[in-house]
Design an enzyme around this catalytic site. Sequence first.
Site, PDB file in Angstrom:
ATOM      1  CG  HIS A 259      -1.783   1.179   1.381  1.00 46.72           C
ATOM      2  ND1 HIS A 259      -3.111   1.195   1.003  1.00 46.72           N
ATOM      3  CD2 HIS A 259      -1.539   2.439   1.863  1.00 46.72           C
ATOM      4  CE1 HIS A 259      -3.637   2.383   1.242  1.00 46.72           C
ATOM      5  NE2 HIS A 259      -2.698   3.154   1.762  1.00 46.72           N
ATOM      6  CD  GLU A 260       1.585   3.692   3.698  1.00 44.32           C
ATOM      7  OE1 GLU A 260       1.867   4.771   3.118  1.00 44.32           O
ATOM      8  OE2 GLU A 260       0.528   3.522   4.338  1.00 44.32           O
ATOM      9  CG  HIS A 263       0.494   6.410  -0.587  1.00 48.96           C
ATOM     10  ND1 HIS A 263      -0.471   7.200  -1.162  1.00 48.96           N
ATOM     11  CD2 HIS A 263      -0.116   5.744   0.427  1.00 48.96           C
ATOM     12  CE1 HIS A 263      -1.621   7.011  -0.521  1.00 48.96           C
ATOM     13  NE2 HIS A 263      -1.431   6.132   0.436  1.00 48.96           N
ATOM     14  CD  GLU A 289      -5.459   5.642   0.425  1.00 56.58           C
ATOM     15  OE1 GLU A 289      -5.434   4.490   0.896  1.00 56.58           O
ATOM     16  OE2 GLU A 289      -4.589   6.495   0.699  1.00 56.58           O
TER      17      GLU A 289
END
Length: 495
Positions: A259-260, A263, A289
């Site tokens: 997930h990170e 980003h 997001e």
Amino acid sequence: MLEQFRSKITEKKKIDGALSILQWDLETCTPKKGQEFLSEIVGYLTMKGYEISTSKEFVELLDKLKSNLNSLSPIDKKEVEIISEEIEKMKHIPSNEYQYFSELVVKAQGIWEQAKLSNNYKIYEDKLQEIFDYTLKFAKYNRKNEANLYDVVLNEYEKGMTTEKLDIFFESLKEEIVPLLQKIVAKGNPKRKLNFYNSIENQKKFNRKIGEYLGFDFDRGVVRESEHPFTLNVDKNDVRLTTKYVENTPFSAIFSTIHETGHGIYEQQIGDELKGTILACGGSMGIHESQSRFYENIIGRSKAFWKGIYSEAQNYNPILKEITIDDFYKEINIVEPSLIRTEADELTYSLHIMVRYEIEKELFSGNIKAKDLPKIWNEKMIKYLGIAPKYDSQGVLQDVHWAGGLIGYFPSYALGSAYSVQIYNAMKKDMDIDKVLENGEMDKIKNWLGDKIHKYGRLKETEEIIREITGEGLNPKYYIDYLKKKYSAIYNLDI
């Protein structure tokens, strides 16, 4: 005139960079007794940035540039427009209140962490109420034509977003996803096999391998640990990620890292021509997001992705040698109502956001106070997910966002999930995504996202980017159809 403008922006960027590093320290390694002084430093530097942005010299310079907008390059023009909007907002907030709030949220984050670790909401309650009170006050200062004060804060994170639009979005989730969840819960799940012991040292090695495999450049980024995973950029060549490791649930950290990394890749792929400008960061929270949710769910929870790296995963997690890829795929997509948002499955995730969205609306309307939140939280969790926490550390205290003053931020998570599916549908027209994933050709996906989204930073608005990619604005139908198709297949449901 442009040289003077650029000089001021450079000065402000250096202050913002210092603030980012201080924030990183506060979240990852500052000793508890050092947090108060660091909070004062944050407040001091924040005021320095505030003074630059609101100084008479800078405002006059901006006014001159605004009168000659047509002669500016697209980058300079966008910068002037964004800074003018930000200054207009800051002008209405008294400087002493701005500084106090900046220090308040830094201190509150330390208190939040203590409250969470000790499961003691009471020590945090007053600070949280104060944060909401100040946010409401600032919204009143900057209110224009908004019928709803909550729309003012929504606009901070997702330009043009309104309560009216979000109500429609979340209502569709209530109508379609809540009943689907109930059917899945009634059917039940197989016994889990992926909750096994794996040393944190070994997890770190595999998580780094995952980051590299996805395309995160560790020469321009680092990963550390924090209570709440996050991504922070000093600039595109200094992007910092965190994750949280748990020895007996190694895939928690893996999906957090994926997930990170989404980003982080976004930040690292911002166009070089934007470096040194205020546009050199990701766009709205929703589009940002969408990238982390795209990597975590569309890619990270697909069978095709793990086919491409499963043998590598088995080297770090030997127990996977006893689990077929089909069973593995089903387990990483198990639907089970959970208490913790960051560990929620793909189907229930946006229901967690709906709980927070409804609470924020009620706090802004004055219907409830911070002291009411544990009770309200539990009631909404039962209503939408069928479960409630026994402890506040698993409920209202689980997220740091409110302590950091990020009111109106949560809806962006659900919007990002919806945008990610629209982006996925568009990408499928340009490549066979499953084949690309099975072959481990992650650069093809990374480059496509870089060309369509990442390189623009803040140069383009989210609405413009989504329309260019998909031919339409936000449409929750794609997201809901995707969830229904995927999970009805996994659980053999007729819908």
